[in-house]
Design a protein around this motif. Structure first.
Motif, short mmCIF file in Angstrom:
data_model
loop_
_atom_site.label_atom_id
_atom_site.label_comp_id
_atom_site.label_asym_id
_atom_site.label_seq_id
_atom_site.Cartn_x
_atom_site.Cartn_y
_atom_site.Cartn_z
N GLU A 142 0.82 -1.14 0.03
CA GLU A 142 0.04 0.07 -0.01
C GLU A 142 0.67 1.48 0.01
O GLU A 142 0.48 2.25 -0.63
CB GLU A 142 -0.86 0.03 1.44
CG GLU A 142 -1.90 -1.13 1.10
CD GLU A 142 -2.97 -0.87 -0.06
OE1 GLU A 142 -3.30 0.37 -0.48
OE2 GLU A 142 -3.42 -1.74 -0.74
N TRP A 143 1.90 1.33 0.78
CA TRP A 143 2.87 2.32 0.79
C TRP A 143 3.39 2.59 -0.83
O TRP A 143 3.59 3.66 -1.10
CB TRP A 143 4.09 2.15 1.89
CG TRP A 143 4.95 3.15 1.80
CD1 TRP A 143 5.00 4.58 2.33
CD2 TRP A 143 6.32 3.05 1.03
NE1 TRP A 143 6.09 5.05 2.01
CE2 TRP A 143 7.01 4.26 1.32
CE3 TRP A 143 6.87 2.08 0.36
CZ2 TRP A 143 8.36 4.70 0.66
CZ3 TRP A 143 8.31 2.32 -0.20
CH2 TRP A 143 8.88 3.68 0.23
N LYS B 228 2.22 1.93 -3.57
CA LYS B 228 1.28 2.39 -4.29
C LYS B 228 1.01 4.22 -4.19
O LYS B 228 0.51 4.77 -5.11
CB LYS B 228 -0.21 1.85 -4.02
CG LYS B 228 -0.12 0.41 -4.74
CD LYS B 228 -1.63 -0.29 -4.26
CE LYS B 228 -1.56 -1.65 -4.79
NZ LYS B 228 -2.62 -2.45 -4.22
N THR B 229 1.31 4.68 -2.93
CA THR B 229 1.26 5.99 -2.73
C THR B 229 2.42 6.88 -3.24
O THR B 229 2.52 8.13 -3.11
CB THR B 229 1.15 6.20 -1.45
OG1 THR B 229 2.44 6.04 -0.61
CG2 THR B 229 -0.13 5.56 -0.66
N GLN B 230 3.55 6.14 -3.71
CA GLN B 230 4.66 6.89 -4.13
C GLN B 230 4.64 7.09 -5.73
O GLN B 230 4.30 6.38 -6.49
CB GLN B 230 5.98 6.22 -4.01
CG GLN B 230 6.06 5.53 -2.48
CD GLN B 230 5.98 6.77 -1.45
OE1 GLN B 230 6.84 7.60 -1.57
NE2 GLN B 230 5.15 6.54 -0.53
N GLU B 231 4.94 8.60 -5.81
CA GLU B 231 5.04 9.14 -7.09
C GLU B 231 6.49 8.57 -7.93
O GLU B 231 7.50 8.55 -7.30
CB GLU B 231 4.98 10.44 -7.31
CG GLU B 231 3.60 10.92 -7.06
CD GLU B 231 3.35 12.60 -7.22
OE1 GLU B 231 2.19 12.90 -7.69
OE2 GLU B 231 4.64 13.11 -7.44
#
Length: 363
Positions: A311-312, A314-317
């Motif tokens: 999940e972490w 997936k939040t990264q650009e």
């Protein structure tokens, strides 16, 4: 000036002590005493040696036992348990040798102190004794070395195909982590010649499609229960990756990439519960003095469950999305694929190109 005065004072005090010693020696000679004759204080010194040995060994073992928890961190990796075992076996061998040698040295000092009625014995050699103190240490050291080498080879051997790969880059005075994107799970290739001052701090080769969704982090995030492969390099001087709770330590050498693989066993939340410290955080530090700002080369480490880690991620650009001007460096035939992988709207391609051209003309 003050240092000079202190230095002169120390020299004068030492000179006075030396003169007192010489005067006392001359007074003894004038009174008919033989200065080279051993006095009764020799026996006192022998007893003091024994007392010092007993007191020193008792203090050594007491301090080690009483403060054991202060210098032994909880272990949070699979190989860390084996590393600790090897360390304590080595420590046991060293302490045993230290105790035996200390006892022999002080007992001999006491037992063979000077005695006018005893003559020294000439003891030329003993082949059996020499073989014993040569073969036994050689066998013990060989066992320690080869068991340690076995663990080292396992740590530095190729990682499994399922391993989570993270690149750590050290520079004066910070660490940066690079992760593969969730779409291909492959780190893009790098080339130190491509490192610049405008944003490409890794030296990403944007002709490699695996680099399109790579992203960077100023914290090290890893999952528990999954093999981690750390790819380590340095951009300027020698640094060193040190993760004490995971028993991980590997130098970061300019021009020579290194690696270290391990599996974390406890998440940050689990370690907070184990230590009873709600503010506990893992930390990575540089253990190679790398300049005046060495003290600041720390990096927060967060250990997640596998689901939390995904999940972490997936939040990264993607790095390319944060630095869209570098689309100009992507080969024209791969530019649209790069934008899709990086999460950049394809319709903004022409706008990004115009921005790049403006930036280039300004520079």
């Amino acid at each position: 000036m003050m240092s000079l005065i202190i230095g002169i004072g120390v020299v004068l005090v030492l000179t006075i002590f030396y003169l007192i010693f010489r005067v006392s020696r001359l007074v003894g000679i004038a009174k008919g005493k033989d200065p080279d004759r051993v006095s009764s204080s020799n026996g006192v010194h022998g007893n003091l040696f024994m007392l010092f040995m007993i007191g020193g060994l008792v203090a050594f073992f007491w301090y080690s036992w009483a403060h054991f928890d202060e210098y032994t961190l909880p272990v949070a990796s699979i190989h860390g348990a084996e590393t600790d075992m090897l360390f304590w076996v080595s420590m046991a061998v060293v302490v045993a040798a230290f105790v035996i040698i200390t006892i022999i040295m002080f007992v001999f000092t006491y037992q063979y102190k000077y005695d006018e009625n005893r003559k020294a014995k000439f003891y030329p050699d003993n082949h059996y004794l020499e073989l014993a103190w040569t073969i036994i240490p050689a066998v013990v050291l060989s066992l320690l070395i080869f068991t340690g080498l076995k663990s080292w080879n396992e740590i530095t051997s190729p990682a499994s195909a399922e391993a989570e790969v993270v690149e750590l880059v050290g520079q004066q005075f910070a660490w940066t982590a690079r992760y593969p994107g969730i779409k291909d799970n492959q780190l893009g290739t790098v080339n130190y010649r491509l490192i610049d001052n405008y944003g490409n701090e890794f030296g990403l080769d944007l002709s490699d499609k695996n680099s399109f969704d790579d992203f960077k982090s100023l914290e090290l995030h890893i999952p528990a229960g999954k093999e981690i492969l750390l790819k380590i390099r340095a951009k300027d001087v020698l640094h060193s990756v040190f993760l004490p709770h995971f028993r991980v330590k590997m130098d970061a050498v300019p021009g020579m990439p290194t690696n270290f693989k391990f599996t974390a066993t406890k998440t940050t939340a689990q370690m907070r519960e184990e230590t009873g410290n709600p503010n506990f955080n893992y930390e990575m530090a540089c253990t190679e003095v790398c300049g005046r700002g060495h003290f600041s080369m720390k990096m927060a480490v967060v250990v997640h469950t596998q689901d939390e880690f995904e999940e972490w991620k997936k939040t990264q650009e993607a790095w390319l999305k944060q630095n869209p001007t570098y689309l100009e460096k992507v080969p024209a035939g791969l530019r649209e694929a790069a934008m899709i992988s990086a999460g950049i709207p394809v319709e903004s391609l022409s706008t990004s190109a115009q921005s790049v051209n403006q930036a280039i003309s300004v520079n």
